[in-house]
Design an enzyme around this catalytic site. Sequence first.
Site, PDB file in Angstrom:
ATOM      1  N   ASN A 116     -58.824  94.185 -32.622  1.00 26.34           N
ATOM      2  CA  ASN A 116     -58.998  94.536 -31.204  1.00 26.34           C
ATOM      3  C   ASN A 116     -58.746  96.015 -30.937  1.00 26.34           C
ATOM      4  O   ASN A 116     -59.519  96.667 -30.238  1.00 26.34           O
ATOM      5  CB  ASN A 116     -58.087  93.665 -30.331  1.00 26.34           C
ATOM      6  CG  ASN A 116     -58.452  92.192 -30.434  1.00 26.34           C
ATOM      7  OD1 ASN A 116     -59.503  91.854 -30.984  1.00 26.34           O
ATOM      8  ND2 ASN A 116     -57.596  91.319 -29.930  1.00 26.34           N
ATOM      9  N   HIS A 162     -91.843 115.779   1.352  1.00 25.30           N
ATOM     10  CA  HIS A 162     -92.771 114.631   1.467  1.00 25.30           C
ATOM     11  C   HIS A 162     -93.999 114.814   0.566  1.00 25.30           C
ATOM     12  O   HIS A 162     -95.051 114.254   0.844  1.00 25.30           O
ATOM     13  CB  HIS A 162     -93.237 114.411   2.912  1.00 25.30           C
ATOM     14  CG  HIS A 162     -92.140 114.458   3.929  1.00 25.30           C
ATOM     15  ND1 HIS A 162     -91.493 113.327   4.391  1.00 25.30           N
ATOM     16  CD2 HIS A 162     -91.546 115.517   4.556  1.00 25.30           C
ATOM     17  CE1 HIS A 162     -90.560 113.676   5.273  1.00 25.30           C
ATOM     18  NE2 HIS A 162     -90.570 115.002   5.377  1.00 25.30           N
ATOM     19  N   SER A 283    -106.568 110.794 -26.036  1.00 24.72           N
ATOM     20  CA  SER A 283    -106.976 109.415 -25.801  1.00 24.72           C
ATOM     21  C   SER A 283    -107.912 109.003 -26.922  1.00 24.72           C
ATOM     22  O   SER A 283    -108.718 109.806 -27.401  1.00 24.72           O
ATOM     23  CB  SER A 283    -107.684 109.310 -24.450  1.00 24.72           C
ATOM     24  OG  SER A 283    -108.544 108.187 -24.438  1.00 24.72           O
ATOM     25  N   GLU A 296     -94.085 111.237 -19.510  1.00 21.87           N
ATOM     26  CA  GLU A 296     -94.104 109.862 -18.987  1.00 21.87           C
ATOM     27  C   GLU A 296     -92.992 109.015 -19.602  1.00 21.87           C
ATOM     28  O   GLU A 296     -92.340 108.222 -18.920  1.00 21.87           O
ATOM     29  CB  GLU A 296     -95.466 109.221 -19.265  1.00 21.87           C
ATOM     30  CG  GLU A 296     -96.598 109.882 -18.499  1.00 21.87           C
ATOM     31  CD  GLU A 296     -97.951 109.413 -19.020  1.00 21.87           C
ATOM     32  OE1 GLU A 296     -98.493 108.458 -18.460  1.00 21.87           O
ATOM     33  OE2 GLU A 296     -98.444 110.004 -19.990  1.00 21.87           O
TER      34      GLU A 296
HETATM   35  N1  ARG Z   1     -66.836  92.640 -33.773  1.00 19.30           N
HETATM   36  C1  ARG Z   1     -65.825  92.567 -32.774  1.00 19.30           C
HETATM   37  C2  ARG Z   1     -66.266  93.373 -31.533  1.00 19.30           C
HETATM   38  O1  ARG Z   1     -67.203  94.054 -31.624  1.00 19.30           O
HETATM   39  C3  ARG Z   1     -64.550  93.098 -33.320  1.00 19.30           C
HETATM   40  C4  ARG Z   1     -63.323  92.615 -32.630  1.00 19.30           C
HETATM   41  C5  ARG Z   1     -63.076  91.200 -32.941  1.00 19.30           C
HETATM   42  N2  ARG Z   1     -61.789  90.780 -32.565  1.00 19.30           N
HETATM   43  C6  ARG Z   1     -61.478  89.517 -32.532  1.00 19.30           C
HETATM   44  N3  ARG Z   1     -60.297  89.234 -32.184  1.00 19.30           N
HETATM   45  N4  ARG Z   1     -62.346  88.571 -32.800  1.00 19.30           N
HETATM   46  O2  ARG Z   1     -65.692  93.261 -30.486  1.00 19.30           O
END
Ligand code: ARG
Length: 465
Positions: A116, A162, A283, A296
């Site tokens: 995490n 405009h 084209s 574009e």
């Molecule tokens: N691949 C996960 C993401 O992109 C990584 C983190 C995953 N963490 C977990 N506790 N499953 O968020």
Amino acid sequence: MSDKKQSNAMWGGRFASGPDAIMEAINASIDFDKRMAAQDIAGSNAHAQMLAKQGIITDKDAEAIREGLFTILSEIENGTFEYSAALEDIHMNVESRLKDLIGEPAGRLHTARSRNDQVATDFKLWTRGQLDAAIGGLTALIKALLDQAEAGADHVMPGFTHLQVAQPVTWGHHMMAYVEMFGRDRSRFIDARARMNESPLGAAALAGTGFNIDRHMTAEALGFARPSANSLDAVSDRDFALEFLSSSAICAMHLSRFAEELVIWSSAQFKFVTLSDRFSTGSSIMPQKKNPDAAELIRAKVGRITGSLVGLLMVMKGLPLAYSKDMQEDKEQVFDAADSLMLALAAMTGMVGDLVPNTDVLEKAAAMGFSTATDLADWLVRALGMPFRDAHHVTGALVKMAEDGGVDLPDLTLEQMRSVCADINESVFDVLGVHNSVASRTSYGGTAPDQVRAQIARWKTGIAS
Ligand code: ARG
């Protein structure tokens, strides 16, 4: 992609069977998050060195980890690294390969860390790189616009409201309007960078860790200003990505407006500018065509970039703290938007560099549509002391006379003008020409060449520092 079934080696202690193929398909992010490989390796190395310094792992293990990570980085760069969907994401792909390479010490790398805080760190580092790229891309675009503005500070063109001819302006002034917009975009990226530059590493899963880690050390090693102050926030914050996307969407909107002008200006009906062959296409059926495709496509990019912004906002809304797997859906939005923005910036910079304003056409067009009517009204106020409302009325009558006669305002004779207002004299013709018109607009920020040159000089010093 090989399909190593050792995936459970990473987290499968309590699992009797491996994941269903569909589970693997919905769960795996390696196809896209491999773009963060370099950031993942940098984060892991900083973490390992810190663990060693704190006596949590041995120096020998940290050195083995460092060397192993270095090998992995070169494998990735050489294209010999084998990614595995069974290993889900870049974090576990790297760690698994590290185990192949160095054995047991690899298992100590994840001490006092979670995926995490790892993913938040990697993604921040990647996004920070894109903020830097956007700042650099905008600097290049602004410089190209300044060159255009300087070369065309005296060129007169129609200014529109405009999309109807309003008053003459200078080419330099019009270019400098975009310099202001892209300058604000640039400062938005600079602001966002300063705000986001806090390290999530060491927040661990969500609550911090009992190990005696040094978050300041890893923050510094990774170029962060400081560690983030709340571990729950650190792992669940994605507003840095949203800020990149919202700043990108605004920038892409500006690019889109300019691109639209280039499309209009390069049309046979306007012929205000000639686009270079380098940024146009032909084209397949109509041999005479030269299409402004780059303009574009730049005009269109704001659609997908704004889509990414809204997409990630919808992913994040309503998510409880701290990490949820929903957040894995953050990366593709940012990757796609970043690719689109960088390409659009580069293409626009190239187009602006090559852009040739057709000065004769612009000057003729500037005189069309009674564009100096305001100058005439202002002259009546200044020279004859007329109240502006009356001057507006007299000018309206003169415009009608010119329109009925199929001529422009400077083509009316003095007698014709005197039939509307007997006090008008010869010197009125001084203000009816487009060059006099723009030269007279000397208020701060106005279109007069001297004003525009002052703004160009200010920007040139600012952007160089
Ligand atoms: N691949 C996960 C993401 O992109 C990584 C983190 C995953 N963490 C977990 N506790 N499953 O968020």
